[in-house]
Design a protein around this motif. Structure first.
Motif, PDB file in Angstrom:
ATOM      1  N   LEU A  26       0.867  -1.188   0.000  1.00 43.96           N
ATOM      2  CA  LEU A  26       0.000   0.000   0.000  1.00 43.96           C
ATOM      3  C   LEU A  26       0.896   1.227   0.000  1.00 43.96           C
ATOM      4  CD1 LEU A  26      -2.824  -0.945   2.564  1.00 43.96           C
ATOM      5  CD2 LEU A  26      -2.649  -1.448   0.112  1.00 43.96           C
ATOM      6  N   THR A  28       1.263   5.578  -0.367  1.00 46.25           N
ATOM      7  CA  THR A  28       0.731   6.938  -0.412  1.00 46.25           C
ATOM      8  C   THR A  28       1.729   7.791  -1.178  1.00 46.25           C
ATOM      9  OG1 THR A  28      -0.414   6.656   1.691  1.00 46.25           O
ATOM     10  CG2 THR A  28      -0.022   8.918   0.963  1.00 46.25           C
ATOM     11  N   ASN A  63      -7.212   4.234  -4.851  1.00 47.73           N
ATOM     12  CA  ASN A  63      -8.230   4.417  -3.816  1.00 47.73           C
ATOM     13  C   ASN A  63      -9.563   4.868  -4.404  1.00 47.73           C
ATOM     14  OD1 ASN A  63      -9.788   5.376  -1.550  1.00 47.73           O
ATOM     15  ND2 ASN A  63      -7.888   5.217  -0.373  1.00 47.73           N
ATOM     16  N   GLY A  70      -7.215   6.750   3.644  1.00 44.84           N
ATOM     17  CA  GLY A  70      -6.595   5.521   3.177  1.00 44.84           C
ATOM     18  C   GLY A  70      -5.358   5.757   2.347  1.00 44.84           C
ATOM     19  N   ALA A  71      -4.707   4.666   1.974  1.00 47.60           N
ATOM     20  CA  ALA A  71      -3.577   4.754   1.066  1.00 47.60           C
ATOM     21  C   ALA A  71      -4.078   5.132  -0.326  1.00 47.60           C
ATOM     22  CB  ALA A  71      -2.838   3.415   1.021  1.00 47.60           C
ATOM     23  N   SER A 107       4.785   7.272   1.648  1.00 50.05           N
ATOM     24  CA  SER A 107       4.861   6.161   2.593  1.00 50.05           C
ATOM     25  C   SER A 107       4.458   4.868   1.907  1.00 50.05           C
ATOM     26  CB  SER A 107       3.985   6.405   3.827  1.00 50.05           C
ATOM     27  OG  SER A 107       2.630   6.350   3.486  1.00 50.05           O
ATOM     28  N   ARG A 108       5.027   3.782   2.393  1.00 51.36           N
ATOM     29  CA  ARG A 108       4.830   2.451   1.802  1.00 51.36           C
ATOM     30  C   ARG A 108       4.728   1.453   2.934  1.00 51.36           C
ATOM     31  NH1 ARG A 108       7.868  -2.048   0.946  1.00 51.36           N
ATOM     32  NH2 ARG A 108       7.648  -3.200  -1.011  1.00 51.36           N
ATOM     33  N   THR A 109       3.676   0.629   2.903  1.00 47.05           N
ATOM     34  CA  THR A 109       3.531  -0.460   3.868  1.00 47.05           C
ATOM     35  C   THR A 109       3.359  -1.746   3.070  1.00 47.05           C
ATOM     36  OG1 THR A 109       2.339   1.061   5.307  1.00 47.05           O
ATOM     37  CG2 THR A 109       2.263  -1.260   5.891  1.00 47.05           C
TER      38      THR A 109
ATOM     39  N   SER B 107      -0.353   0.565  14.205  1.00 45.67           N
ATOM     40  CA  SER B 107      -0.625   1.329  12.985  1.00 45.67           C
ATOM     41  C   SER B 107      -1.459   0.486  12.035  1.00 45.67           C
ATOM     42  CB  SER B 107       0.660   1.802  12.317  1.00 45.67           C
ATOM     43  OG  SER B 107       1.344   0.712  11.765  1.00 45.67           O
ATOM     44  N   ARG B 108      -2.250   1.178  11.252  1.00 45.16           N
ATOM     45  CA  ARG B 108      -3.180   0.531  10.335  1.00 45.16           C
ATOM     46  C   ARG B 108      -3.194   1.334   9.040  1.00 45.16           C
ATOM     47  NH1 ARG B 108      -8.259   1.507   8.452  1.00 45.16           N
ATOM     48  NH2 ARG B 108      -9.735  -0.215   8.211  1.00 45.16           N
ATOM     49  N   THR B 109      -3.026   0.661   7.912  1.00 44.20           N
ATOM     50  CA  THR B 109      -3.144   1.296   6.604  1.00 44.20           C
ATOM     51  C   THR B 109      -4.168   0.512   5.806  1.00 44.20           C
ATOM     52  OG1 THR B 109      -0.791   1.806   6.716  1.00 44.20           O
ATOM     53  CG2 THR B 109      -1.864   2.121   4.599  1.00 44.20           C
TER      54      THR B 109
END
Lengths: 115, 115
Positions: A26, A28, A63, A70-71, A107-109, B107-109
């Motif tokens: 995910l 952003t 999205n 959200g991302a 940001s990256r998850t 944390s939550r994405t």
């Protein structure tokens, strides 16, 4: 209902054993990233399954605007196993796209998990 | 190769039109969260497709430990459309699980996107 259930992989058939390895990212984008920039990234990612046979399923999304906060962008990629994922991760064509995406990423998850 | 491609939904058949709506959540647990706590959360989430028919496919996963720095836990839920997703999001049984998870979440994405 066929095709509905828990921990189904994208190629899972109802009642069949389910195996696989999933990679989820995910992202952003940084402020000011344009739709054209995102489209270019998406187009290059969309080409990867044709050049990296290790990819079993590949889903990209932006999205939909249902919820706030959200991302911006999602990649969900499925593989036969973790070795196939590593092949994708380390593929030079993929790395080139990743390198070009980096300046746009605020940001990256990510996660990898067994299906 | 059947079942392999781009933007396939989990119930997609090769060559068929692909539609659907995907909800992805990546979670990092707070320091000290136990495996038992995560297992309890996962078990309650795993029960949701049986009580929320709007869920078409539901995949849960814990980080496989391939890469450093990833999220701890993933939920990938697929629906027919965004209304079906909203039904899931607002379902009281789901809300109760979410409320009980919140104290464990560092944390939550999340993202929702059209398949």
């Amino acid at each position: 209902m066929p095709g509905r259930g828990v921990r189904f992989s994208p190629t899972h058939r109802y009642g069949a054993p389910m195996t696989g390895f999933r990679h989820v990212v995910l992202i952003t984008w940084i402020e000011g990233t344009t739709t054209a920039q995102v489209e270019e990234v998406a187009a290059r990612l969309r080409d990867l399954p044709a050049v990296i046979p290790a990819i079993r399923d590949y889903s990209l999304g932006t999205n939909a605007g249902v919820n706030a906060g959200g991302a911006d962008f999602a990649i969900v990629a499925d593989f036969a196993d973790r070795d196939a994922y590593a092949t994708y991760r380390d593929d030079p064509v993929h790395r080139a796209v990743v390198d070009d995406m980096k300046p746009l990423i605020a940001s990256r998850t990510a996660i990898q998990y067994e299906l």
